[in-house]
Design a protein around this motif. Structure first.
Motif, PDB file in Angstrom:
ATOM      1  N   LYS A 140      -0.982  13.419  -3.658  1.00 31.88           N
ATOM      2  CA  LYS A 140      -1.489  12.079  -3.347  1.00 31.88           C
ATOM      3  C   LYS A 140      -2.864  11.866  -3.973  1.00 31.88           C
ATOM      4  CE  LYS A 140       1.616  10.683  -0.179  1.00 31.88           C
ATOM      5  NZ  LYS A 140       1.922  10.095   1.107  1.00 31.88           N
ATOM      6  N   ARG A 141      -3.136  10.638  -4.363  1.00 30.19           N
ATOM      7  CA  ARG A 141      -4.450  10.294  -4.935  1.00 30.19           C
ATOM      8  C   ARG A 141      -5.425  10.017  -3.801  1.00 30.19           C
ATOM      9  NH1 ARG A 141      -0.486  11.261  -8.610  1.00 30.19           N
ATOM     10  NH2 ARG A 141      -0.963  10.458 -10.698  1.00 30.19           N
ATOM     11  N   THR A 142      -5.909  11.074  -3.135  1.00 26.99           N
ATOM     12  CA  THR A 142      -6.819  10.866  -1.996  1.00 26.99           C
ATOM     13  C   THR A 142      -8.259  10.766  -2.491  1.00 26.99           C
ATOM     14  OG1 THR A 142      -7.298  13.189  -1.666  1.00 26.99           O
ATOM     15  CG2 THR A 142      -5.315  12.345  -0.599  1.00 26.99           C
ATOM     16  N   PHE A 143      -9.149  10.384  -1.569  1.00 23.75           N
ATOM     17  CA  PHE A 143     -10.579  10.342  -1.898  1.00 23.75           C
ATOM     18  C   PHE A 143     -11.107  11.742  -2.202  1.00 23.75           C
ATOM     19  CE2 PHE A 143     -10.168   6.250   0.228  1.00 23.75           C
ATOM     20  CZ  PHE A 143     -10.946   5.445  -0.577  1.00 23.75           C
ATOM     21  N   VAL A 144     -10.610  12.744  -1.462  1.00 23.46           N
ATOM     22  CA  VAL A 144     -11.064  14.115  -1.700  1.00 23.46           C
ATOM     23  C   VAL A 144     -10.618  14.569  -3.094  1.00 23.46           C
ATOM     24  CG1 VAL A 144     -10.903  16.511  -0.921  1.00 23.46           C
ATOM     25  CG2 VAL A 144     -11.083  14.656   0.761  1.00 23.46           C
ATOM     26  N   ALA A 145      -9.387  14.231  -3.465  1.00 28.59           N
ATOM     27  CA  ALA A 145      -8.890  14.598  -4.798  1.00 28.59           C
ATOM     28  C   ALA A 145      -9.705  13.892  -5.889  1.00 28.59           C
ATOM     29  CB  ALA A 145      -7.411  14.250  -4.928  1.00 28.59           C
ATOM     30  N   GLY A 149       0.817  -1.210   0.000  1.00 31.05           N
ATOM     31  CA  GLY A 149       0.000   0.000   0.000  1.00 31.05           C
ATOM     32  C   GLY A 149       0.848   1.256   0.000  1.00 31.05           C
ATOM     33  N   GLN A 150       1.919   1.222   0.748  1.00 36.60           N
ATOM     34  CA  GLN A 150       2.800   2.391   0.821  1.00 36.60           C
ATOM     35  C   GLN A 150       3.498   2.624  -0.530  1.00 36.60           C
ATOM     36  OE1 GLN A 150       2.920   4.738   2.808  1.00 36.60           O
ATOM     37  NE2 GLN A 150       4.952   5.654   2.856  1.00 36.60           N
ATOM     38  N   VAL A 151       3.848   1.550  -1.224  1.00 37.07           N
ATOM     39  CA  VAL A 151       4.436   1.698  -2.567  1.00 37.07           C
ATOM     40  C   VAL A 151       3.429   2.389  -3.492  1.00 37.07           C
ATOM     41  CG1 VAL A 151       5.230   0.468  -4.630  1.00 37.07           C
ATOM     42  CG2 VAL A 151       6.063  -0.218  -2.375  1.00 37.07           C
ATOM     43  N   LEU A 152       2.181   1.925  -3.459  1.00 40.88           N
ATOM     44  CA  LEU A 152       1.142   2.562  -4.284  1.00 40.88           C
ATOM     45  C   LEU A 152       1.010   4.047  -3.929  1.00 40.88           C
ATOM     46  CD1 LEU A 152      -1.706  -0.121  -4.153  1.00 40.88           C
ATOM     47  CD2 LEU A 152      -0.049   0.257  -5.992  1.00 40.88           C
ATOM     48  N   ASP A 153       1.183   4.354  -2.660  1.00 42.34           N
ATOM     49  CA  ASP A 153       0.966   5.714  -2.168  1.00 42.34           C
ATOM     50  C   ASP A 153       2.090   6.679  -2.553  1.00 42.34           C
ATOM     51  OD1 ASP A 153      -0.853   7.351  -0.731  1.00 42.34           O
ATOM     52  OD2 ASP A 153       0.505   7.397   0.977  1.00 42.34           O
ATOM     53  N   PRO A 194      -7.776   5.210  -5.260  1.00 42.13           N
ATOM     54  CA  PRO A 194      -7.769   5.444  -3.804  1.00 42.13           C
ATOM     55  C   PRO A 194      -8.314   4.252  -3.007  1.00 42.13           C
ATOM     56  CG  PRO A 194      -8.784   7.298  -4.962  1.00 42.13           C
ATOM     57  CD  PRO A 194      -8.543   6.231  -5.993  1.00 42.13           C
ATOM     58  N   TRP A 195      -9.262   3.528  -3.576  1.00 37.52           N
ATOM     59  CA  TRP A 195      -9.800   2.344  -2.889  1.00 37.52           C
ATOM     60  C   TRP A 195      -8.730   1.268  -2.766  1.00 37.52           C
ATOM     61  CZ3 TRP A 195     -14.436   2.823  -0.638  1.00 37.52           C
ATOM     62  CH2 TRP A 195     -15.304   3.808  -1.134  1.00 37.52           C
ATOM     63  N   LYS A 196      -7.973   1.094  -3.835  1.00 35.76           N
ATOM     64  CA  LYS A 196      -6.910   0.081  -3.849  1.00 35.76           C
ATOM     65  C   LYS A 196      -5.836   0.427  -2.802  1.00 35.76           C
ATOM     66  CE  LYS A 196      -3.841  -1.660  -7.439  1.00 35.76           C
ATOM     67  NZ  LYS A 196      -3.469  -1.481  -8.866  1.00 35.76           N
ATOM     68  N   VAL A 197      -5.410   1.688  -2.808  1.00 34.22           N
ATOM     69  CA  VAL A 197      -4.397   2.113  -1.825  1.00 34.22           C
ATOM     70  C   VAL A 197      -4.922   1.910  -0.414  1.00 34.22           C
ATOM     71  CG1 VAL A 197      -3.007   4.043  -0.962  1.00 34.22           C
ATOM     72  CG2 VAL A 197      -3.497   3.874  -3.402  1.00 34.22           C
ATOM     73  N   THR A 198      -6.170   2.324  -0.189  1.00 33.99           N
ATOM     74  CA  THR A 198      -6.756   2.255   1.150  1.00 33.99           C
ATOM     75  C   THR A 198      -6.857   0.820   1.645  1.00 33.99           C
ATOM     76  OG1 THR A 198      -7.970   4.277   0.868  1.00 33.99           O
ATOM     77  CG2 THR A 198      -8.873   2.711   2.452  1.00 33.99           C
ATOM     78  N   ARG A 199      -7.285  -0.065   0.744  1.00 35.22           N
ATOM     79  CA  ARG A 199      -7.399  -1.464   1.137  1.00 35.22           C
ATOM     80  C   ARG A 199      -6.065  -1.972   1.674  1.00 35.22           C
ATOM     81  NH1 ARG A 199     -10.843  -2.608  -3.081  1.00 35.22           N
ATOM     82  NH2 ARG A 199      -9.060  -2.936  -4.428  1.00 35.22           N
ATOM     83  N   GLN A 200      -4.959  -1.621   0.972  1.00 29.56           N
ATOM     84  CA  GLN A 200      -3.670  -2.164   1.378  1.00 29.56           C
ATOM     85  C   GLN A 200      -2.984  -1.353   2.465  1.00 29.56           C
ATOM     86  OE1 GLN A 200      -2.335  -3.422  -2.955  1.00 29.56           O
ATOM     87  NE2 GLN A 200      -1.037  -4.364  -1.410  1.00 29.56           N
ATOM     88  N   LYS A 201      -3.196  -0.035   2.446  1.00 32.19           N
ATOM     89  CA  LYS A 201      -2.420   0.805   3.351  1.00 32.19           C
ATOM     90  C   LYS A 201      -3.104   0.978   4.704  1.00 32.19           C
ATOM     91  CE  LYS A 201      -0.700   5.459   3.550  1.00 32.19           C
ATOM     92  NZ  LYS A 201       0.699   5.553   3.932  1.00 32.19           N
ATOM     93  N   THR A 202      -4.413   1.037   4.718  1.00 35.51           N
ATOM     94  CA  THR A 202      -5.138   1.348   5.963  1.00 35.51           C
ATOM     95  C   THR A 202      -6.029   0.191   6.412  1.00 35.51           C
ATOM     96  OG1 THR A 202      -5.247   3.620   5.167  1.00 35.51           O
ATOM     97  CG2 THR A 202      -6.587   3.078   7.080  1.00 35.51           C
ATOM     98  N   ALA A 203      -6.932  -0.224   5.515  1.00 34.82           N
ATOM     99  CA  ALA A 203      -7.923  -1.221   5.918  1.00 34.82           C
ATOM    100  C   ALA A 203      -7.250  -2.518   6.359  1.00 34.82           C
ATOM    101  CB  ALA A 203      -8.896  -1.488   4.776  1.00 34.82           C
ATOM    102  N   VAL A 204      -6.172  -2.888   5.684  1.00 34.57           N
ATOM    103  CA  VAL A 204      -5.547  -4.184   5.932  1.00 34.57           C
ATOM    104  C   VAL A 204      -5.144  -4.369   7.398  1.00 34.57           C
ATOM    105  CG1 VAL A 204      -3.139  -3.614   5.395  1.00 34.57           C
ATOM    106  CG2 VAL A 204      -4.054  -5.820   4.699  1.00 34.57           C
TER     107      VAL A 204
END
Lengths: 300, 300
Positions: A251-256, A162-166, A179-189
């Protein structure tokens, strides 16, 4: 559960974590160089909500396992989380100098110590539970499975991926899915792993684990969307770190990706889906349901 | 065992490791960002003697466990070793651009990817064995114990602690004991863990484990002293990395502490003590005894 009850339960669990963490940090360990221990303990002690360890302990309690037996896993989750923050903050990555209102690890200890403190915390996250859990009368296969949950959440398919994607420009894309993909790996996981590892150690059934996994995924998405929203709507004092960093770092955030209003709606939807997922759990999940509501209220 | 037999056994075990490592690196993993996998695989494939995984497999064989069952642990040891090298080579640490005759990871992938590839390899070192060993009919308590050996060797009392002693000026001292202390944590700890983890998984008795632990300590010291000697006596081509770095970085090596001649004597002594330790092992240890002799001959 009333809102007051939820807050009380959360604070009690967090106090227990804080005490256990402090015991671990202040215990003398002959072979650890003092500067390394100082650097690790500095970041471990640097506050935060202790959300991951609280989730772990509370998930164990749903299936009747007392918190004294889940706490080694709970502390391991906080070690993994802390390690990933120390490395994320490095000049080679997000280059952050402020975290939870305090100087980041590398600002105080230098880049080399910060890298090694992160490494050591990741290893400790496996060493500590593997050294104490077997003496607690828990079945070894459950210990193995719960440690596997942790390792998977940290590894190439988890936080590290996730951090690599970020941060890696060559790994990013502009799709609304990103952003969903990053979130799944970086935060949700790791939120998911916090809940699952506690439940696995407590011997939860397969259906409940599946439902809790879905809860963790939605909770993680809600959590990250809220974080992205707060990054653009808060002051440094409220946030305890530099606001507006996401935008300045492109960053590719949800807000962006979706804009502020739509992001708020998505957070509410994910929070609702999280609560619905809990219906499949065989046990009392009021705490988790309230947590999901509470998180989402932060954005209002 | 004749010298030819030893070499043949070593090469066979290494070939098996190489093949298993290649299988793992080329297996598609949906959730891992390709750039992260490339960075991890680049360093995993970058040669080396594969000493740690060979030790693990051979230790399992002493107690009757086939190499197909120790290989997940063996690969984990190579992941940990590789991760520590990637981080050691970073500009914030030893700042090395050449390793085993090839550009170091951060030179090709950048500092951020190199940090994350190291992190991901450390996590994979736990995830991989924990995902495959339980399906091999091995007792879970042995799996837990062997994973604990790995975690301890990587953690604050192990490699991470040793690396702090090696690079942090505030953690160094000029005593003649210092190179021994660094070596125990930085080098010996993982050689020892390689042997012990394989033996533990194979169900070795306590006396044999103690003897193998002592063997690993002495082998590790011999190995590091030889490395320090080669750093001052070899060319870059022979070494596959930049020679003379230790002196230019003011490292507290055995050669710096004792001089070249005395360092050669110490290597021979440690090698002899390693062989003597093997007498306490209940099993055929000819391979290990020959290995210790072979290592020491490199300095002549």
């Amino acid at each position: 559960m009333s809102k007051g009850d939820f807050k009380l339960q959360f604070d009690r669990a967090r106090d227990f974590i804080e005490k256990s963490l402090e015991d671990l940090c202040s215990r003398p360990v002959a072979l650890v160089p003092p500067r390394l221990m100082d650097s690790m303990a500095y970041s471990l002690r640097a506050g935060g909500k202790r959300l991951r360890p609280v989730l772990c302990i509370k998930a164990g309690e749903v299936f009747g396992l007392e918190r004294e037996k889940t706490v080694p896993l709970a502390l391991a989750l906080e070690m993994i989380h802390t390690a990933s923050l120390i490395h994320d903050d490095l000049p080679a990555m997000d280059d952050d100098t402020l975290r939870r209102g305090k100087p980041t690890n590398h600002v105080l200890f230098g880049d080399a110590l910060a890298i090694l403190a992160g490494d050591a915390l990741m290893a400790w996250a496996f060493e500590h539970p593997l050294s104490v859990l077997p003496g607690m009368g828990l079945p070894s296969d459950r210990i193995c499975r719960s440690m596997h949950v942790l390792a998977n959440a940290l590894g190439p398919e988890g936080i590290c991926g996730g951090q690599v994607l970020d941060i890696d420009p060559q790994s990013m894309d502009d799709s609304p899915d990103f952003p969903w993909k990053v979130t799944r790996q970086k935060t949700a996981v790791l939120l998911r792993a916090s809940i699952l590892s506690g439940a696995v150690l407590a011997g939860a059934d397969g259906d409940s684990l599946e439902a809790l996994g879905a809860f963790g995924d939605h909770l993680g998405s809600a959590f990250q969307i809220v974080d992205d929203i707060l990054d653009v709507t808060s002051t440094a004092e409220e946030l305890g770190k530099t606001p507006g960093k996401d935008e300045s770092q492109n960053k590719r955030t949800f807000v962006a990706a979706y804009g502020l209003q739509k992001a708020r709606e998505l957070a509410a939807r994910e929070s609702r889906l999280a609560s619905e997922a809990l219906e499949g759990v065989r046990g009392d999940t009021a705490f988790f349901s309230d947590l999901s509501d509470y998180l989402c209220e932060r954005t209002k």
